[in-house]
Design a protein around this motif. Structure first.
Motif, PDB file in Angstrom:
ATOM      1  N   VAL A 267       0.864  -1.176   0.000  1.00  0.00           N
ATOM      2  CA  VAL A 267       0.000   0.000   0.000  1.00  0.00           C
ATOM      3  C   VAL A 267       0.899   1.225   0.000  1.00  0.00           C
ATOM      4  O   VAL A 267       1.773   1.373   0.864  1.00  0.00           O
ATOM      5  CB  VAL A 267      -0.930   0.017   1.226  1.00  0.00           C
ATOM      6  N   ILE A 268       0.691   2.111  -0.979  1.00  0.00           N
ATOM      7  CA  ILE A 268       1.550   3.294  -1.094  1.00  0.00           C
ATOM      8  C   ILE A 268       0.927   4.477  -0.353  1.00  0.00           C
ATOM      9  O   ILE A 268       1.575   5.088   0.505  1.00  0.00           O
ATOM     10  CB  ILE A 268       1.784   3.630  -2.580  1.00  0.00           C
ATOM     11  N   THR A 269      -0.316   4.785  -0.645  1.00  0.00           N
ATOM     12  CA  THR A 269      -1.017   5.867   0.050  1.00  0.00           C
ATOM     13  C   THR A 269      -2.493   5.530   0.171  1.00  0.00           C
ATOM     14  O   THR A 269      -3.049   4.795  -0.655  1.00  0.00           O
ATOM     15  CB  THR A 269      -0.895   7.220  -0.688  1.00  0.00           C
ATOM     16  N   ILE A 270      -3.125   6.061   1.215  1.00  0.00           N
ATOM     17  CA  ILE A 270      -4.574   6.006   1.362  1.00  0.00           C
ATOM     18  C   ILE A 270      -5.056   7.435   1.582  1.00  0.00           C
ATOM     19  O   ILE A 270      -4.639   8.095   2.547  1.00  0.00           O
ATOM     20  CB  ILE A 270      -5.006   5.120   2.549  1.00  0.00           C
ATOM     21  N   GLU A 271      -5.886   7.911   0.694  1.00  0.00           N
ATOM     22  CA  GLU A 271      -6.407   9.269   0.812  1.00  0.00           C
ATOM     23  C   GLU A 271      -7.231   9.409   2.094  1.00  0.00           C
ATOM     24  O   GLU A 271      -7.997   8.503   2.454  1.00  0.00           O
ATOM     25  CB  GLU A 271      -7.283   9.588  -0.406  1.00  0.00           C
ATOM     26  N   ALA A 272      -7.051  10.503   2.799  1.00  0.00           N
ATOM     27  CA  ALA A 272      -7.778  10.740   4.041  1.00  0.00           C
ATOM     28  C   ALA A 272      -9.282  10.676   3.786  1.00  0.00           C
ATOM     29  O   ALA A 272      -9.782  11.229   2.807  1.00  0.00           O
ATOM     30  CB  ALA A 272      -7.406  12.101   4.626  1.00  0.00           C
ATOM     31  N   GLY A 273      -9.987   9.971   4.676  1.00  0.00           N
ATOM     32  CA  GLY A 273     -11.435   9.871   4.553  1.00  0.00           C
ATOM     33  C   GLY A 273     -11.918   8.830   3.569  1.00  0.00           C
ATOM     34  O   GLY A 273     -13.112   8.777   3.249  1.00  0.00           O
ATOM     35  N   THR A 274     -11.015   7.968   3.083  1.00  0.00           N
ATOM     36  CA  THR A 274     -11.420   6.926   2.136  1.00  0.00           C
ATOM     37  C   THR A 274     -12.379   5.938   2.799  1.00  0.00           C
ATOM     38  O   THR A 274     -12.144   5.484   3.915  1.00  0.00           O
ATOM     39  CB  THR A 274     -10.185   6.185   1.602  1.00  0.00           C
ATOM     40  N   LYS A 275     -13.456   5.617   2.098  1.00  0.00           N
ATOM     41  CA  LYS A 275     -14.464   4.693   2.607  1.00  0.00           C
ATOM     42  C   LYS A 275     -14.582   3.491   1.679  1.00  0.00           C
ATOM     43  O   LYS A 275     -14.518   3.635   0.454  1.00  0.00           O
ATOM     44  CB  LYS A 275     -15.834   5.373   2.720  1.00  0.00           C
ATOM     45  N   GLY A 276     -14.795   2.344   2.265  1.00  0.00           N
ATOM     46  CA  GLY A 276     -14.968   1.140   1.464  1.00  0.00           C
ATOM     47  C   GLY A 276     -15.254  -0.055   2.345  1.00  0.00           C
ATOM     48  O   GLY A 276     -15.335   0.061   3.571  1.00  0.00           O
ATOM     49  N   MET A 277     -15.425  -1.223   1.718  1.00  0.00           N
ATOM     50  CA  MET A 277     -15.718  -2.463   2.435  1.00  0.00           C
ATOM     51  C   MET A 277     -14.891  -3.588   1.840  1.00  0.00           C
ATOM     52  O   MET A 277     -14.813  -3.726   0.609  1.00  0.00           O
ATOM     53  CB  MET A 277     -17.211  -2.798   2.335  1.00  0.00           C
ATOM     54  N   PHE A 278     -14.283  -4.412   2.713  1.00  0.00           N
ATOM     55  CA  PHE A 278     -13.399  -5.473   2.256  1.00  0.00           C
ATOM     56  C   PHE A 278     -13.615  -6.749   3.060  1.00  0.00           C
ATOM     57  O   PHE A 278     -14.028  -6.701   4.226  1.00  0.00           O
ATOM     58  CB  PHE A 278     -11.926  -5.048   2.390  1.00  0.00           C
ATOM     59  N   VAL A 279     -13.336  -7.881   2.423  1.00  0.00           N
ATOM     60  CA  VAL A 279     -13.271  -9.166   3.120  1.00  0.00           C
ATOM     61  C   VAL A 279     -11.909  -9.778   2.852  1.00  0.00           C
ATOM     62  O   VAL A 279     -11.376  -9.676   1.744  1.00  0.00           O
ATOM     63  CB  VAL A 279     -14.387 -10.136   2.675  1.00  0.00           C
ATOM     64  N   LEU A 280     -11.330 -10.396   3.878  1.00  0.00           N
ATOM     65  CA  LEU A 280     -10.060 -11.092   3.773  1.00  0.00           C
ATOM     66  C   LEU A 280     -10.272 -12.503   4.304  1.00  0.00           C
ATOM     67  O   LEU A 280     -10.876 -12.679   5.376  1.00  0.00           O
ATOM     68  CB  LEU A 280      -8.973 -10.399   4.603  1.00  0.00           C
ATOM     69  N   PHE A 281      -9.783 -13.505   3.584  1.00  0.00           N
ATOM     70  CA  PHE A 281     -10.021 -14.884   3.997  1.00  0.00           C
ATOM     71  C   PHE A 281      -8.964 -15.794   3.397  1.00  0.00           C
ATOM     72  O   PHE A 281      -8.428 -15.529   2.316  1.00  0.00           O
ATOM     73  CB  PHE A 281     -11.413 -15.359   3.557  1.00  0.00           C
ATOM     74  N   THR A 282      -8.655 -16.850   4.098  1.00  0.00           N
ATOM     75  CA  THR A 282      -7.719 -17.842   3.586  1.00  0.00           C
ATOM     76  C   THR A 282      -8.473 -18.907   2.801  1.00  0.00           C
ATOM     77  O   THR A 282      -9.679 -19.087   2.967  1.00  0.00           O
ATOM     78  CB  THR A 282      -6.950 -18.518   4.734  1.00  0.00           C
ATOM     79  N   LYS A 283      -7.737 -19.629   1.955  1.00  0.00           N
ATOM     80  CA  LYS A 283      -8.345 -20.742   1.235  1.00  0.00           C
ATOM     81  C   LYS A 283      -8.807 -21.806   2.221  1.00  0.00           C
ATOM     82  O   LYS A 283      -9.857 -22.437   2.025  1.00  0.00           O
ATOM     83  CB  LYS A 283      -7.353 -21.344   0.238  1.00  0.00           C
ATOM     84  N   LYS A 284      -8.069 -21.968   3.299  1.00  0.00           N
ATOM     85  CA  LYS A 284      -8.448 -22.919   4.343  1.00  0.00           C
ATOM     86  C   LYS A 284      -9.823 -22.593   4.912  1.00  0.00           C
ATOM     87  O   LYS A 284     -10.627 -23.494   5.185  1.00  0.00           O
ATOM     88  CB  LYS A 284      -7.405 -22.897   5.458  1.00  0.00           C
ATOM     89  N   PHE A 285     -10.118 -21.314   5.084  1.00  0.00           N
ATOM     90  CA  PHE A 285     -11.398 -20.905   5.664  1.00  0.00           C
ATOM     91  C   PHE A 285     -12.553 -21.361   4.776  1.00  0.00           C
ATOM     92  O   PHE A 285     -13.589 -21.805   5.266  1.00  0.00           O
ATOM     93  CB  PHE A 285     -11.436 -19.389   5.823  1.00  0.00           C
TER      94      PHE A 285
END
Length: 303
Positions: free
Chosen positions: A86-104
């Protein structure tokens, strides 16, 4: 160089610790309803899949040494063993993410990576998709509904973990359906004919497996014989067309049964079985359990 060696395999637990997130439920799954302002300034090699959308602001990220400006209407994807920074994140950035392993995912649902070998989670698809406004709205709805369910659910028992697996599978499947045409536009001209037929078959299954469970329908839609379809699918996916259709149906059964708010009768109706008895017979033949015992075994109903 020392830092890179130390983070060669970066885990979800590493993220939780580094970003000081309040999360103790699982080291194989994490969801974010916002974009943390704290982020790793070094190169990572994830041990997990991550994808999500940006609703406002932007993220500049490097994936496999290629820079991507991920802003509103962008879908960001990165995968295990890619090089991510990750190089930069603009202040106030909004979003939604999921992170998961293949095992999960594989622990409960072995089917997704078999039924969708050319999905958006595979490396050849790339790391950024610029969605149309309509598709971004649909993806936003998918994420919102998924995360709303996870937030309001109890998060301190195995039942929640099981439900999270089911809901995540549904989100991944629906996301894959939505971005299918982006994959097609990017890759179809490079596919040999048989590979394209296999891809088109998988795409048809994702749309019609609830209604059409016979191979003849898919062969007719692809304008080929059933024998030729069987040969192509078996060669590419090491499964028969019937097995792939059935795996899609069985996964949907498990996803529906994981939500205790739906009765078994309602699920049978949704899945287009003629009655609850035929649904129960099918499910027991596939899993060795009745729908009721499956729910009880996985703590989805009170014993």
């Amino acid at each position: 160089m020392e830092t890179k060696d130390k983070v060669k395999e970066y885990t979800i637990r590493n993220i939780i610790n580094y970003r000081k997130l309040d999360w103790s439920i699982s080291d194989d799954f994490l969801y974010l309803t916002d974009v943390p302002e704290i982020f790793e300034p070094f190169e990572m090699k994830p041990h997990y899949f991550a994808y999500g959308i940006i609703n406002s602001g932007s993220i500049m990220i490097e994936v496999d040494y290629q820079n991507f400006l991920v802003d509103k209407r962008s879908l960001l994807i990165y995968r295990p063993e890619q090089n991510v920074k990750v190089i930069t994140i603009e202040a106030g950035t909004k979003g939604m993410f999921v992170l998961f392993t293949k095992k999960f995912m594989d622990y409960l649902f072995e089917s997704f990576f078999s039924i969708a070998p050319n999905s958006f989670l595979k490396n050849k698809f790339g790391s950024q998709v610029v969605l149309t406004e309509e598709d971004h709205s649909k993806m936003n709805t998918l994420f919102t509904r998924t995360l709303d369910f996870l937030i309001v659910s109890e998060a301190d028992n195995e039942r929640w973990i099981y439900s999270a697996k089911s809901i995540l599978l549904a989100l991944i499947n629906e996301s894959d359906f939505l971005v299918n045409r982006y994959i097609e536009n990017r890759n179809s001209i490079h596919h040999p004919r048989e590979e394209q037929i296999g891809y088109d078959f998988k795409k048809l299954v994702s749309k019609h497996y609830l209604t059409f469970r016979n191979i003849e329908f898919y062969a007719q839609e692809l304008n080929i014989t059933t024998n030729y379809l069987h040969k192509i699918v078996k060669s590419q996916f090491h499964q028969t067309p019937s097995e792939i259709i059935n795996m899609a149906l069985l996964s949907e059964c498990k996803v529906r049964l994981s939500d205790p708010r739906d009765s078994i009768s309602q699920i049978a109706d949704h899945l287009e079985f003629t009655n609850i008895q035929s649904f129960s017979r099918y499910f027991k033949k596939q899993t060795g359990e009745t729908p009721t015992s499956f729910r009880r075994h996985h703590n989805l109903i009170n014993p």
